[in-house]
Design a protein around this motif. Structure first.
Motif, PDB file in Angstrom:
ATOM      1  N   LYS A  95      34.846  38.273  42.999  1.00  0.00           N
ATOM      2  CA  LYS A  95      36.113  38.857  42.564  1.00  0.00           C
ATOM      3  C   LYS A  95      37.132  37.753  42.247  1.00  0.00           C
ATOM      4  CE  LYS A  95      37.483  43.386  44.473  1.00  0.00           C
ATOM      5  NZ  LYS A  95      38.299  43.982  45.558  1.00  0.00           N
ATOM      6  N   ASN A  96      37.039  36.626  42.973  1.00  0.00           N
ATOM      7  CA  ASN A  96      38.053  35.576  42.842  1.00  0.00           C
ATOM      8  C   ASN A  96      37.964  34.794  41.532  1.00  0.00           C
ATOM      9  OD1 ASN A  96      36.141  33.494  43.093  1.00  0.00           O
ATOM     10  ND2 ASN A  96      36.532  33.144  45.268  1.00  0.00           N
ATOM     11  N   GLY A  97      36.978  35.105  40.676  1.00  0.00           N
ATOM     12  CA  GLY A  97      36.916  34.503  39.343  1.00  0.00           C
ATOM     13  C   GLY A  97      35.926  33.373  39.188  1.00  0.00           C
ATOM     14  N   PRO A 141      34.408  28.680  36.900  1.00  0.00           N
ATOM     15  CA  PRO A 141      35.194  29.857  36.522  1.00  0.00           C
ATOM     16  C   PRO A 141      34.428  30.666  35.474  1.00  0.00           C
ATOM     17  CG  PRO A 141      36.446  27.819  36.198  1.00  0.00           C
ATOM     18  CD  PRO A 141      35.026  27.431  36.466  1.00  0.00           C
ATOM     19  N   PHE A 142      34.396  31.995  35.639  1.00  0.00           N
ATOM     20  CA  PHE A 142      33.783  32.829  34.599  1.00  0.00           C
ATOM     21  C   PHE A 142      34.810  33.762  33.962  1.00  0.00           C
ATOM     22  CE2 PHE A 142      33.424  37.010  36.635  1.00  0.00           C
ATOM     23  CZ  PHE A 142      33.574  36.701  37.973  1.00  0.00           C
ATOM     24  N   ALA A 185      46.076  35.929  39.118  1.00  0.00           N
ATOM     25  CA  ALA A 185      44.858  36.308  38.397  1.00  0.00           C
ATOM     26  C   ALA A 185      43.666  35.614  39.055  1.00  0.00           C
ATOM     27  CB  ALA A 185      44.953  35.915  36.926  1.00  0.00           C
ATOM     28  N   PRO A 186      42.531  36.291  39.155  1.00  0.00           N
ATOM     29  CA  PRO A 186      42.332  37.709  38.848  1.00  0.00           C
ATOM     30  C   PRO A 186      43.166  38.602  39.785  1.00  0.00           C
ATOM     31  CG  PRO A 186      40.214  36.581  39.160  1.00  0.00           C
ATOM     32  CD  PRO A 186      41.283  35.654  39.622  1.00  0.00           C
ATOM     33  N   GLY A 229      39.414  42.215  40.604  1.00  0.00           N
ATOM     34  CA  GLY A 229      38.475  41.115  40.486  1.00  0.00           C
ATOM     35  C   GLY A 229      37.991  40.755  39.094  1.00  0.00           C
ATOM     36  N   GLY A 230      37.565  39.499  38.943  1.00  0.00           N
ATOM     37  CA  GLY A 230      36.933  39.033  37.713  1.00  0.00           C
ATOM     38  C   GLY A 230      35.628  39.784  37.481  1.00  0.00           C
TER      39      GLY A 230
END
Lengths: 281, 584
Positions: free
Chosen positions: B345-347, B364-365, B406-407, B411-412
């Motif tokens: 979720k944290n990216g 990072p995604f 962000a995210p 979540g990401g």
């Protein structure tokens, strides 16, 4: 008239919850029943199974219905959400997505301008008492000191994830944190104090007093200063859906009368609680 | 459901199996079959398509050349008045599709004709407290039984021929705030189940039940300091009490593995993603708060924790790590590495060694991450940006400064499982580009009482899209291709040997993309949002693709600017099956 009786007949078949949209006064009186939302697991205001819920708010709902001239009262027992905004949505203006319907009026809603502005789908009104945050202590355990610092050495009980919990975990840079003991209710924390497991309990005055009722007399509510605590007390009222203003207008004088003629004070006393009128700070 | 109906259903399954002409061998599903699920193209035996959760199929009859011709074979409506979110992944065994649906329902449907064989509706009590919609993500199959968890936190085992309940166990107390939405998996005769719960007092646990008898074999608490069980007796403590939690907060630290576990058979480890800790304000619980926001590897035989990797220590943004933790083999410089991958979720996309949890890479995604500068590869810990941690004790009065984060808390990547394609060596993931404004409320109220809470509003980062389907190279973290979607993506991903990637959209489409280039090759409008996970299998020489359709889940429950993107989507509840038209 014909249409109305048709709807009522239908209500008998389908079950009331299906048709239970928040209604203006006219519809409530014509239907002969008032649907009141109360919180689940919220002793001494509302607790017990959904079909036999008991407590002060339950009694208050009954009195309101009677004084509105409505014969029947039924209860929508609401599981508290993350914030009161969720409860207003589930209780009066939209209904929970599980399909329990909405109530005509929801009790125990804080009367606060900021809350009201943020929740404009509901109308919040008729404060019926003032709630306070207090600490009850067992002076035999604390040695009689009336200072919050006592809980640097002694255990203090709170209901988990409450304002009292939040305050004590954060107070004095967290110096009391290791002595904060978490319970599922204020009543459970008071029981622990009676067993000598905690030296104090912080929580709502009403719940602390109601729980203390059956315990030793030497417990007392402390007037210790609570540095850094910005919110100490707030008003408790009720809410209707924003388009049910006339129902609110009919309930408001009922509450004012109950505050004046001592009905509310008597009701609070029955549960062992001090009645603090909404006018006092 | 009457007895008459059930015995009728039993007959119809038997008849159907006789008629299906041996495309697959009818019989009990064994451990061996589950471990080899990836090679069994006639069945879909487990959530994730194989025990690792790769969501990859070796079938290539439907491929980049002909996918444009894909048409519906049939569609099945879940019926009733109950719709809402359909997040399930169906299973296929011996020509029968099994799928769960909203409100804890389970259906058995003839895979060839779309005719219903039986239906099981859990009778749900009032007072259940699902966090986010009445969804269910799927079932597990073993022997002649099928297993799924309900919104009132029960594990139900049914005879898969008849739909008749064999046993039903209370995993946790729904009145204390627990529910089950994750798909169980079966590992060596044990049903692995992971309850959810957001209420105060909840402690996340992984449970293993004997698949035949329903007896609890072991349980493993996911909050450090709690003691597990083995055959009904206390076993070992998870970690060390008060090592990462102050006071008595280990008794109530939340941290549920609400999205389930996968299984890495070569190391006999369950890989479980663990949710966020409680209470929400991280300043009140200094310490790492293990095993919240972590990947935890658990010995499947006895429930002992073998390793953990924590993505967000002292988590304070609602960055659950419940996203799939997936074992895969990575070839680097001619060396085969036993790896595992996880989109958080944290990216960040994490790759670690699945034998010991050592971090191999973190990338990072999503395009914007405000809470950390990166992940320190030496320590394996995030480099936090202190100003972006919410919940700083408020100063007197006022709304407090609003911080863009962000995210956001959705979540990401959220629950939606990605796919790993061993042919391309790429992961495919449903990502979302969104943030939130978060501030300290001067006052908040909870259950009729004042409370110190945060206010927030969700915001998209870009004007034209939130969702992005991304292909990510686990060796480098490089994003190989991406495809934007206007609404947030909320469904699982499937990849196939036909060079295809399938996923659904809240707009109602099931889509197919070229696995190498990301080019959109096919789409079909299912009539409601697709937030489930697609599957594929072959039957009588033809390849089929299926997905459930029905808009819902967590996204429509939250307001903010994102609500505008999704509020016109209508609900539904159906199972769609596709195939290529018969050759003329």
């Amino acid at each position: 008239m014909i249409i109305r009786s048709l709807i009522l007949a239908l209500a008998g078949v389908v079950g009331l919850s299906q048709l239970a949209a928040a209604r203006p006064l006219d519809d409530v009186t014509a239907s002969g029943h008032l649907r009141v939302a109360v919180y689940r697991d919220f002793a001494p205001f509302a607790s017990g199974p959904s079909d036999n819920v008991k407590g002060l708010d339950v009694e208050l709902g009954k009195i309101i219905a009677r004084r509105l001239g409505v014969k029947k009262v039924e209860y929508l027992v609401v599981t508290a959400g993350d914030t009161v905004a969720d409860d207003l949505r589930n209780g009066v203006w939209k209904g929970h997505y599980l399909g329990y319907g909405v109530a005509d009026v929801m009790l125990h809603i804080p009367v606060d301008k900021y809350l009201a502005v943020q929740n404009d789908n509901a109308y919040i009104f008729a404060p019926y008492y003032r709630e306070q945050l207090v600490i009850a202590i067992d002076p035999r355990q604390t040695g009689g000191t009336d200072l919050i610092a006592a809980f640097g050495e002694h255990k203090v009980g709170v209901e988990g994830d409450s304002l009292a919990d939040n305050y004590l975990l954060g107070a004095f840079g967290g110096r009391l944190r290791d002595n904060v003991v978490h319970f599922h209710s204020v009543a459970a924390a008071v029981n622990a104090m009676a067993q000598g497991k905690v030296a104090g309990v912080m929580g709502l005055r009403t719940q602390v007093e109601a729980a203390l009722k059956k315990h030793h007399r030497h417990f007392r509510i402390s007037s210790m200063p609570l540095p850094g605590l910005t919110v100490r007390s707030w008003l408790i009222g009720m809410a209707v859906k924003v388009d049910s203003h006339d129902l609110a207008n009919a309930i408001e004088p009922i509450i004012e009368t109950m505050a004046r003629d001592g009905t509310l004070a008597k009701l609070f006393a029955k549960y062992g609680m001090t009645y603090i009128p909404p006018t006092e700070d | 459901m009457t007895k008459k109906f059930l015995s009728g259903a039993a007959v119809s399954v038997a008849m159907m199996l006789a008629a299906s002409g041996g495309s697959a061998v009818a019989g009990p599903v064994t451990d061996e079959m589950l471990l080899n699920a990836a090679s069994d193209t006639h069945n879909v035996l487990t959530y994730g398509l194989d025990m690792e959760g790769h969501r990859f199929s070796k079938l290539d009859a439907i491929n980049t050349n002909n996918v444009k011709n894909l048409v519906p074979a049939w569609s099945f409506s879940f019926g009733g008045e109950k719709q809402r979110g359909q997040e399930a992944q169906p299973l296929v065994v011996d020509g029968v599709i099994y799928t769960t649906a909203s409100y804890s329902r389970l259906f058995a449907v003839n895979a060839k004709t779309g005719e219903k064989l039986w239906e099981y509706d859990a009778r749900l009590p009032d007072g259940i407290m699902p966090c986010c919609d009445v969804i269910n993500r799927g079932a597990a199959i073993y022997g002649d039984m099928i297993y799924f968890g309900t919104l009132d936190a029960k594990l139900v085992a049914l005879n898969r021929m008849t739909g008749k309940v064999v046993w039903k166990k209370t995993v946790e107390d729904y009145q204390a705030g627990y529910s089950i939405t994750a798909a169980p998996i079966v590992v060596k005769g044990k049903v692995i189940v992971t309850p959810a719960g957001g209420e105060f007092g909840v402690v996340g646990k992984v449970f293993a039940y004997d698949a035949k008898t329903g007896d609890e074999v072991w349980s493993r608490p996911l909050v450090e300091g709690n003691i597990g069980t083995f055959h009904g007796k206390p076993s070992t403590m998870s970690g060390k009490r008060n090592a990462t939690w102050p006071g008595d907060m280990w008794k109530t630290g939340s941290s549920t593995a609400w999205n389930g576990c996968t299984y890495a058979s070569d190391v006999n480890l369950l890989l479980c993603g663990v949710g966020n800790p409680g209470p929400w304000n991280s300043h009140l619980r200094p310490g790492d708060n293990l095993y919240s926001a972590s990947a935890v590897a658990i010995d499947a035989d006895n429930g002992e924790i073998k390793w953990h990797y924590q993505h967000t220590p002292n988590e304070g943004w609602d960055f659950d790590s419940m996203g799939t933790v997936m074992a895969f083999d990575m070839n680097e410089g001619g060396k085969e590495i036993k790896a595992a991958g996880h989109f958080d979720k944290n990216g960040f996309f994490y790759v670690y060694n699945r034998t010991n949890g050592k971090l191999l890479g973190a990338y990072p995604f999503v395009s914007k991450i405000t809470w950390a500068k990166g992940i320190d590869m030496k320590t394996g810990r995030p480099e936090f940006i202190a100003d972006n941690r919410p919940g700083v004790p408020p100063k007197e009065g006022g709304k407090g400064q609003s911080v863009f984060t962000a995210p956001n808390f959705l979540g990401g990547n959220n629950w939606m499982p990605p796919s790993y394609d061993p042919q391309t060596g790429l992961f495919y993931v449903s990502a979302n580009e969104w943030g939130m404004d978060i501030w300290n409320e001067p006052i908040n109220y909870k259950k009729g009482a004042a409370y110190l809470g945060a206010g927030f509003t969700i915001k998209p980062i870009y004007n034209d899209h939130v969702g992005v389907l991304r292909a990510v190279d686990p060796k480098t973290g490089k994003i190989v291709w991406e495809q934007n979607n206007k609404a947030p993506l909320w469904g699982g991903v499937l990849s196939t040997a036909g060079g295809l990637v399938f996923t659904g959209t809240p707009e109602g489409y099931l889509k197919a993309f070229d696995a190498k280039t990301g080019k959109e090759l096919w789409k079909f409008q299912t009539g409601s949002g697709v937030v489930g996970s697609p599957i594929t299998w072959e039957q009588d020489g033809e390849q089929y693709v299926a997905v459930v359709s029905g808009w819902g889940g967590a996204v429509p429950l939250w307001g903010g600017e994102v609500a505008k993107l999704v509020k016109h989507f209508t609900q539904g509840g159906s199972l769609w099956v596709f195939k290529l038209p018969a050759r003329t």
